[in-house]
Scaffold this motif. Structure first.
Motif, PDB file in Angstrom:
ATOM      1  N   LEU A 197       0.826  -1.207   0.000  1.00 42.48           N
ATOM      2  CA  LEU A 197       0.000   0.000   0.000  1.00 42.48           C
ATOM      3  C   LEU A 197       0.859   1.255   0.000  1.00 42.48           C
ATOM      4  O   LEU A 197       0.503   2.270  -0.613  1.00 42.48           O
ATOM      5  CB  LEU A 197      -0.930  -0.012   1.219  1.00 42.48           C
ATOM      6  CG  LEU A 197      -2.048  -1.051   1.163  1.00 42.48           C
ATOM      7  CD1 LEU A 197      -2.737  -1.168   2.498  1.00 42.48           C
ATOM      8  CD2 LEU A 197      -3.046  -0.682   0.078  1.00 42.48           C
TER       9      LEU A 197
ATOM     10  N   SER B 169       0.197   3.734  -3.023  1.00 45.69           N
ATOM     11  CA  SER B 169      -0.424   5.026  -2.731  1.00 45.69           C
ATOM     12  C   SER B 169       0.592   6.148  -2.568  1.00 45.69           C
ATOM     13  O   SER B 169       0.235   7.319  -2.579  1.00 45.69           O
ATOM     14  CB  SER B 169      -1.259   4.927  -1.445  1.00 45.69           C
ATOM     15  OG  SER B 169      -0.419   4.689  -0.328  1.00 45.69           O
TER      16      SER B 169
ATOM     17  N   ARG C  22       1.954   7.011   0.036  1.00 43.66           N
ATOM     18  CA  ARG C  22       1.700   7.681   1.314  1.00 43.66           C
ATOM     19  C   ARG C  22       2.370   6.892   2.423  1.00 43.66           C
ATOM     20  O   ARG C  22       2.162   5.683   2.535  1.00 43.66           O
ATOM     21  CB  ARG C  22       0.196   7.778   1.608  1.00 43.66           C
ATOM     22  CG  ARG C  22      -0.576   8.643   0.642  1.00 43.66           C
ATOM     23  CD  ARG C  22      -1.993   8.865   1.169  1.00 43.66           C
ATOM     24  NE  ARG C  22      -2.814   9.595   0.218  1.00 43.66           N
ATOM     25  CZ  ARG C  22      -3.624   9.017  -0.656  1.00 43.66           C
ATOM     26  NH1 ARG C  22      -3.717   7.693  -0.683  1.00 43.66           N
ATOM     27  NH2 ARG C  22      -4.337   9.735  -1.482  1.00 43.66           N
TER      28      ARG C  22
ATOM     29  N   ALA D 207      -6.905   5.721   3.950  1.00 35.60           N
ATOM     30  CA  ALA D 207      -6.196   4.851   3.023  1.00 35.60           C
ATOM     31  C   ALA D 207      -5.124   4.041   3.701  1.00 35.60           C
ATOM     32  O   ALA D 207      -4.667   3.034   3.187  1.00 35.60           O
ATOM     33  CB  ALA D 207      -5.576   5.680   1.900  1.00 35.60           C
TER      34      ALA D 207
END
Length: 343
Positions: free
Chosen positions: A131, A135, A137, A329
């Protein structure tokens, strides 16, 4: 609940809740303990000539047949639930049952049970890294710290500079099992109340067994069985004792008690408690197989489990009411799964 705001809890009202929680924790620990026997029973069979594919196939077939009756009762004739959820059942059977377990048993064939299971439990870390890359992030501090802690533990578990070298092929099998576990969590991350957990478990086991038999029949998967006696601790037992333990204890009882624990504690808390499976697996491997990871590997195991605990704790924290999409998220798994993949 709203009523709790107007009526403070009394000692008599709190006592049943504490008893219920204690009962749920006991069931969850029992589930972890019996799940933790799978590696030991499987390795006892593998050492007498069983192939990993044969051990997985026998386990899935026996468990699917036993769980078919309670699953049918849970459906109560509502067969449409199977049609509406066929895809999740098939994916669970292929990835969460057949592939995950086959890769784990291949790892157990080359590594100690404890090391193989620790590698598989890197799944939450794989989810975080994926992830993060997808993303772009950075995870929240608790998840980031847990990921770094688990990666440091992985280095110690592999013990790259130690006198005893870890089989690299076994390590790859263990990581492959972790990848399957991570994929399974992504697949089932969305809440689904339309299918009883025991039906998902039984259906997944049945699909997994069918796939394994098919792979063996067409020659894709070696199938080697043996009727030689197996060694479990100080005892020499017939082969069917280890197989019965693998099917009844490590699969049927483990699944049923795991579902009961998820209902008593909530799936997130029950999934958190299931981390004790690593500890139980090491203890069973020590008692039944005489296996015990080295000191450095045990320290690495503590770091891996500690890191996964931090990631799980971050999962349990609900995003603030005003949290935006960026904050949400970082918590992709809306809930922990009522039915875990077969370890």
């Amino acid at each position: 609940m709203p009523a709790a705001k107007n009526h403070p809890a009394t000692p008599t009202a709190a006592a049943p809740r504490r008893g219920f929680l204690a009962s749920g924790l006991g069931i969850a620990l029992f589930s972890s303990a019996v799940f933790g026997t799978s590696g030991s029973f499987a390795k006892a069979l593998l050492e007498t000539g069983w192939s990993p594919g044969a051990a997985v196939t026998a386990r899935l077939t026996g468990a699917a047949l036993i769980l078919a009756v309670p699953a049918a009762l849970a459906l109560r004739g509502r067969w449409r639930q199977l049609r509406d959820n066929w895809l999740i059942i098939v994916l669970f059977g292929l990835i969460g049952v057949a592939a995950c377990q086959l890769f784990y048993f291949n790892a157990v064939e080359r590594l100690s049970v404890g090391v193989a299971l620790l590698l598989e439990y890197l799944a939450p870390v794989i989810i975080v890294l994926w992830l993060w890359a997808a993303s772009r992030r950075r995870p929240r501090a608790l998840t980031f710290g847990g990921t770094l802690l688990s990666l440091a533990g992985l280095v110690l578990v592999l013990d790259l500079t130690g006198a005893v070298k870890v089989d690299p092929v076994g390590v790859l099998w263990g990581i492959a099992a972790a990848v399957c576990l991570a994929i399974y969590f992504f697949i089932t991350a969305k809440e689904n109340d339309s299918l009883p957990p025991i039906v998902l478990a039984s259906g997944g086991l049945l699909v997994g067994a069918a796939v394994m038999w098919l792979a063996g029949a067409i020659g894709l998967l070696p199938m080697a069985f043996s009727t030689a006696d197996t060694a479990l601790g100080p005892w020499v037992t017939p082969w069917w004792v280890s197989l019965a333990g693998l099917v009844i204890l490590a699969t049927v009882l483990a699944y049923v008690s795991g579902i009961m624990a998820a209902r008593a504690l909530g799936s997130k808390v029950a999934s958190f408690v299931s981390l004790t499976e690593v500890l139980f697996a090491v203890i069973w491997a020590w008692l039944l197989l005489g296996e015990l990871p080295g000191t450095i590997q045990l320290l690495g195991g503590v770091l891996i489990v500690g890191g996964v605990v931090l990631v799980r704790l971050d999962e349990l924290r609900r995003p603030a009411a005003g949290a935006g999409p960026a904050e949400k998220a970082t918590s992709p798994l809306e809930h922990a799964n009522d039915v875990e993949p077969v370890p």
